[in-house]
Design a protein around this motif. Structure first.
Motif, PDB file in Angstrom:
ATOM      1  N   LEU A 124      10.231  -4.873 -20.157  1.00  0.00           N
ATOM      2  CA  LEU A 124      10.099  -4.514 -19.687  1.00  0.00           C
ATOM      3  C   LEU A 124       8.741  -3.503 -19.411  1.00  0.00           C
ATOM      4  CD1 LEU A 124      13.819  -4.223 -19.314  1.00  0.00           C
ATOM      5  CD2 LEU A 124      12.567  -5.923 -17.806  1.00  0.00           C
ATOM      6  N   GLU A 125       8.878  -2.548 -18.937  1.00  0.00           N
ATOM      7  CA  GLU A 125       7.849  -2.313 -17.802  1.00  0.00           C
ATOM      8  C   GLU A 125       7.428  -0.203 -18.886  1.00  0.00           C
ATOM      9  OE1 GLU A 125       3.831  -0.540 -16.213  1.00  0.00           O
ATOM     10  OE2 GLU A 125       4.770  -2.661 -16.649  1.00  0.00           O
ATOM     11  N   SER A 126       8.770  -0.140 -18.503  1.00  0.00           N
ATOM     12  CA  SER A 126       9.834   1.379 -19.628  1.00  0.00           C
ATOM     13  C   SER A 126       8.565   0.811 -21.355  1.00  0.00           C
ATOM     14  CB  SER A 126      10.758   1.638 -19.588  1.00  0.00           C
ATOM     15  OG  SER A 126      11.446  -0.189 -20.124  1.00  0.00           O
ATOM     16  N   GLU A 127       8.955  -0.478 -21.922  1.00  0.00           N
ATOM     17  CA  GLU A 127       8.583   0.029 -23.182  1.00  0.00           C
ATOM     18  C   GLU A 127       7.238   0.303 -23.435  1.00  0.00           C
ATOM     19  OE1 GLU A 127      10.765  -1.580 -25.819  1.00  0.00           O
ATOM     20  OE2 GLU A 127      12.186  -0.733 -24.049  1.00  0.00           O
ATOM     21  N   ARG A 128       6.407   0.013 -22.212  1.00  0.00           N
ATOM     22  CA  ARG A 128       5.041   0.516 -22.688  1.00  0.00           C
ATOM     23  C   ARG A 128       4.521   1.495 -22.185  1.00  0.00           C
ATOM     24  NH1 ARG A 128       5.320  -4.636 -20.974  1.00  0.00           N
ATOM     25  NH2 ARG A 128       5.454  -4.408 -19.270  1.00  0.00           N
ATOM     26  N   ASN A 129       5.478   2.826 -21.779  1.00  0.00           N
ATOM     27  CA  ASN A 129       5.200   4.428 -21.008  1.00  0.00           C
ATOM     28  C   ASN A 129       6.518   5.495 -21.724  1.00  0.00           C
ATOM     29  OD1 ASN A 129       3.504   3.630 -18.660  1.00  0.00           O
ATOM     30  ND2 ASN A 129       4.640   1.808 -18.735  1.00  0.00           N
ATOM     31  N   TRP A 130       6.707   5.440 -22.802  1.00  0.00           N
ATOM     32  CA  TRP A 130       7.240   6.178 -23.491  1.00  0.00           C
ATOM     33  C   TRP A 130       6.980   7.353 -24.151  1.00  0.00           C
ATOM     34  CZ3 TRP A 130      12.302   6.053 -24.389  1.00  0.00           C
ATOM     35  CH2 TRP A 130      13.060   5.342 -24.240  1.00  0.00           C
ATOM     36  N   GLY A 131       5.173   7.064 -24.013  1.00  0.00           N
ATOM     37  CA  GLY A 131       4.804   8.009 -24.334  1.00  0.00           C
ATOM     38  C   GLY A 131       4.094   9.451 -24.114  1.00  0.00           C
ATOM     39  N   LEU A 132       3.505  10.614 -24.768  1.00  0.00           N
ATOM     40  CA  LEU A 132       3.296  12.287 -24.314  1.00  0.00           C
ATOM     41  C   LEU A 132       2.070  11.822 -23.734  1.00  0.00           C
ATOM     42  CD1 LEU A 132       5.392  13.977 -26.517  1.00  0.00           C
ATOM     43  CD2 LEU A 132       5.617  12.829 -24.580  1.00  0.00           C
ATOM     44  N   PHE A 133       1.249  11.210 -24.212  1.00  0.00           N
ATOM     45  CA  PHE A 133      -0.245  11.068 -23.767  1.00  0.00           C
ATOM     46  C   PHE A 133      -0.961   9.830 -23.042  1.00  0.00           C
ATOM     47  CE2 PHE A 133       0.236  14.823 -26.210  1.00  0.00           C
ATOM     48  CZ  PHE A 133      -0.533  15.903 -25.627  1.00  0.00           C
ATOM     49  N   TYR A 134      -1.329   9.520 -22.460  1.00  0.00           N
ATOM     50  CA  TYR A 134      -2.283   8.562 -22.723  1.00  0.00           C
ATOM     51  C   TYR A 134      -3.526   8.037 -23.129  1.00  0.00           C
ATOM     52  CZ  TYR A 134      -0.568   8.813 -16.813  1.00  0.00           C
ATOM     53  OH  TYR A 134       0.410   8.830 -16.630  1.00  0.00           O
ATOM     54  N   PRO A 135      -3.502   7.099 -23.687  1.00  0.00           N
ATOM     55  CA  PRO A 135      -4.902   6.622 -24.857  1.00  0.00           C
ATOM     56  C   PRO A 135      -5.861   7.963 -24.116  1.00  0.00           C
ATOM     57  CG  PRO A 135      -4.323   4.734 -23.761  1.00  0.00           C
ATOM     58  CD  PRO A 135      -3.492   5.590 -23.039  1.00  0.00           C
ATOM     59  N   ASN A 136      -6.912   8.292 -23.061  1.00  0.00           N
ATOM     60  CA  ASN A 136      -7.742   9.145 -22.891  1.00  0.00           C
ATOM     61  C   ASN A 136      -7.134  10.708 -23.698  1.00  0.00           C
ATOM     62  OD1 ASN A 136      -5.751  10.012 -21.311  1.00  0.00           O
ATOM     63  ND2 ASN A 136      -7.891   9.535 -19.554  1.00  0.00           N
ATOM     64  N   GLN A 137      -6.167  11.011 -24.060  1.00  0.00           N
ATOM     65  CA  GLN A 137      -5.646  11.639 -24.170  1.00  0.00           C
ATOM     66  C   GLN A 137      -4.956  13.232 -23.236  1.00  0.00           C
ATOM     67  OE1 GLN A 137      -7.579  13.615 -28.070  1.00  0.00           O
ATOM     68  NE2 GLN A 137      -8.890  12.453 -27.825  1.00  0.00           N
ATOM     69  N   THR A 138      -5.263  12.802 -21.777  1.00  0.00           N
ATOM     70  CA  THR A 138      -4.327  13.641 -20.855  1.00  0.00           C
ATOM     71  C   THR A 138      -3.272  13.177 -20.964  1.00  0.00           C
ATOM     72  OG1 THR A 138      -4.469  12.141 -19.609  1.00  0.00           O
ATOM     73  CG2 THR A 138      -6.283  13.359 -19.621  1.00  0.00           C
ATOM     74  N   SER A 139      -2.528  14.278 -20.878  1.00  0.00           N
ATOM     75  CA  SER A 139      -1.505  14.254 -20.950  1.00  0.00           C
ATOM     76  C   SER A 139      -0.320  13.270 -20.011  1.00  0.00           C
ATOM     77  CB  SER A 139       0.016  15.335 -20.801  1.00  0.00           C
ATOM     78  OG  SER A 139      -0.866  16.574 -21.708  1.00  0.00           O
ATOM     79  N   VAL A 140       1.059  12.459 -19.817  1.00  0.00           N
ATOM     80  CA  VAL A 140       1.354  12.366 -19.065  1.00  0.00           C
ATOM     81  C   VAL A 140       2.144  12.988 -18.015  1.00  0.00           C
ATOM     82  CG1 VAL A 140       3.350  10.769 -18.482  1.00  0.00           C
ATOM     83  CG2 VAL A 140       1.387   9.820 -20.273  1.00  0.00           C
ATOM     84  N   TYR A 141       2.442  14.236 -18.937  1.00  0.00           N
ATOM     85  CA  TYR A 141       3.764  15.556 -18.726  1.00  0.00           C
ATOM     86  C   TYR A 141       3.302  16.039 -18.974  1.00  0.00           C
ATOM     87  CZ  TYR A 141       7.084  12.845 -21.209  1.00  0.00           C
ATOM     88  OH  TYR A 141       8.247  13.019 -22.365  1.00  0.00           O
ATOM     89  N   ASN A 142       4.073  17.639 -18.347  1.00  0.00           N
ATOM     90  CA  ASN A 142       3.578  19.114 -20.297  1.00  0.00           C
ATOM     91  C   ASN A 142       5.428  19.273 -20.793  1.00  0.00           C
ATOM     92  OD1 ASN A 142       1.217  19.272 -18.863  1.00  0.00           O
ATOM     93  ND2 ASN A 142       1.522  20.132 -16.559  1.00  0.00           N
ATOM     94  N   LEU A 143       4.692  19.265 -21.792  1.00  0.00           N
ATOM     95  CA  LEU A 143       5.346  19.254 -22.538  1.00  0.00           C
ATOM     96  C   LEU A 143       5.478  20.578 -23.863  1.00  0.00           C
ATOM     97  CD1 LEU A 143       8.849  18.725 -23.284  1.00  0.00           C
ATOM     98  CD2 LEU A 143       7.001  16.625 -24.794  1.00  0.00           C
ATOM     99  N   ASP A 144       6.138  21.503 -23.911  1.00  0.00           N
ATOM    100  CA  ASP A 144       5.803  22.603 -25.328  1.00  0.00           C
ATOM    101  C   ASP A 144       6.555  22.599 -26.308  1.00  0.00           C
ATOM    102  OD1 ASP A 144       5.495  24.811 -26.568  1.00  0.00           O
ATOM    103  OD2 ASP A 144       6.710  26.222 -24.793  1.00  0.00           O
TER     104      ASP A 144
END
Length: 454
Positions: A323-343
């Motif tokens: 499913l689509e979720s399997e490919r979207n667990w990351g904190l970062f995209y491959p270009n190293q930009t954040s998917v969302y902010n996390l401290d």
């Protein structure tokens, strides 16, 4: 002691200060099943900038091991299910692997765990019987190299290894796995290795939303779930699932084995039916998870018990099937930009000014204030007295005798601690790092370049 050597220790103090007193830790899973990922060298830099000290990889890739050399990051490396057969059959196969793939990079690259197989009970092939023989061979190879007390051996499991997880006190292992679980648990107990489990509250909610509320899965619930057998109150399903594992271990009389979470997280995107897979929910889950972990509160059945956790995962992995979720667990995209902010410090989500490695990021530039290599000892001591006194108002308790950051006991280390603390507390401005010319601002992680200063 040379100035360059003292600077190394000063840098270590700056980087270790945030977690010198914590017990539980948060790590990250670094999967590479994706296109266009940054090189391992760039990944190692990203990991350090995010203050991540623990990384799990799923193999023993040489380029990755080299990239993390001298970084201070501790690695958990993996032996895949495909390698279980050769590793279980012949000791020579494991000896050769350790000699060629591990020993050339150790100890510059800090390796603390080796996982032998991953979620074998979920594997379509019957490989579980190979796990313990392979683990024994890995342990034997480590003993030959004198590393068996420094590198722990274990194997990871899905929650499917349990036949029952609710209520937590009824937690029990699936009897169909008894043939390999008993020797596995005996191995872990004898060698003081953790039982490694992958915990995903997201799936519990997605597949049973009529029984599990979203708030309960995201650590946001305002009401408790009561275990009728123990009377213990659970505010989130994560704790309930961890305790189910502990009760399953206790049922088999393995009471000394600690639980470690080798994967957990929340996807930021999913298929149309996966409505809970959003960036907001992913940020909420992981932020609350980090805060819950670093508070060292344990679980209802194991209060104050250390619990080490690895978040899945560092990057979105576009080559993963399902499913689509399997490919979207990351904190970062491959270009190293954040998917969302996390401290990762647990103090809150990142914004335009955040502390990184006890440095400050302002408009993308990270800075630290450390003692100058040209300052005299008299001037440096006067500056420390000012920073730690009523004028500077820095809490210098940590660098007093017998306190966590007292060692190394030298002036330049203590000065760097005091200077940087004052600098961060006072907006990281140029004037906050003057100290009469005894301090300097640096915009590179001191651990990466401090040995070049004299």
């Amino acid at each position: 002691m040379t100035r360059g050597f003292m600077f190394i220790f000063a840098a270590s103090l700056l980087i270790m200060h945030l977690d010198c007193c914590s017990a539980s830790f948060i790590g990250i899973c670094y999967g590479r099943n994706a296109d266009d990922l940054p090189t391992p060298d760039k990944v190692a830099q990203l990991v350090q900038l995010q203050q991540i000290k623990y990384v799990r990889i799923y193999d023993s890739n040489i380029q990755v091991l080299k990239a993390f050399a001298n970084s201070g990051v501790e690695l958990m490396i993996g032996i895949s299910n495909l390698d279980l057969l050769p590793f279980s059959q012949f000791q020579s196969n494991v000896d050769t692997w350790l000699r060629n793939s591990i020993l050339p990079y150790y100890p510059a690259t800090k390796i603390t765990y080796i996982t032998v197989g991953a979620e074998v009970t979920e594997s379509p092939n019957s490989v579980s019987s190979l796990v313990v023989p392979a683990m024994n061979n890995v342990l034997t190879a480590l003993k030959k190299a004198g590393l068996h007390k420094k590198i722990k051996v274990s194997s990871t499991h899905s929650l499917g290894v349990l036949s029952r997880s609710f209520p937590p006190s009824a937690g029990a292992f699936n009897s169909s796995h008894a043939h390999f679980l008993k020797p596995l648990l005996e191995f872990l107990a004898e060698n003081q290795s953790p039982f490694m489990i992958d915990i995903y509250p997201y799936y519990a909610y997605r597949d049973s939303s009529n029984k599990v509320s979203l708030d309960y899965a995201l650590f946001e619930s305002s009401s408790e779930v009561i275990d009728p057998n123990t009377g213990l109150l659970y505010m989130n399903i994560f704790d309930a699932q961890i305790d189910a594992v502990y009760y399953a271990l206790m049922t088999l009389n393995f009471t000394t084995i600690k639980v470690m979470v080798t994967e957990t997280g929340w996807p930021s995107k999913g298929s149309p039916k996966e409505t809970a897979a959003t960036p907001d929910n992913a940020q909420t889950y992981n932020t609350n998870l980090i805060r819950h972990t670093i508070n060292n509160t344990g679980t209802p059945a194991k209060p104050d018990q250390e619990l080490d956790i690895y978040i899945f995962s560092l990057f979105n992995e576009n080559r993963k099937p399902g499913l689509e979720s399997e490919r979207n667990w990351g904190l970062f995209y491959p270009n190293q930009t954040s998917v969302y902010n996390l401290d990762f410090t647990g103090r809150g989500t990142a914004d335009t000014t955040t502390e990184v490695n006890n440095g400050t990021r302002t408009n993308g530039t990270i800075t630290w204030c450390i003692a100058s290599s040209t300052a005299s000892q008299i001037d440096m001591q006067n500056a420390i007295d000012w920073a730690c006194g009523s004028s500077g108002n820095v809490d210098c308790t940590a660098i007093q005798p017998s306190q966590p950051c007292f060692e190394p006991d030298n002036l330049i280390s203590h000065a760097s601690y005091a200077f940087n603390s004052y600098y961060q507390q006072n907006g990281a401005s140029d004037v906050a790092c003057s100290f009469g010319g005894t301090a300097v601002i640096v915009d590179k992680d001191p651990s990466m370049f401090i040995t070049t200063l004299h």
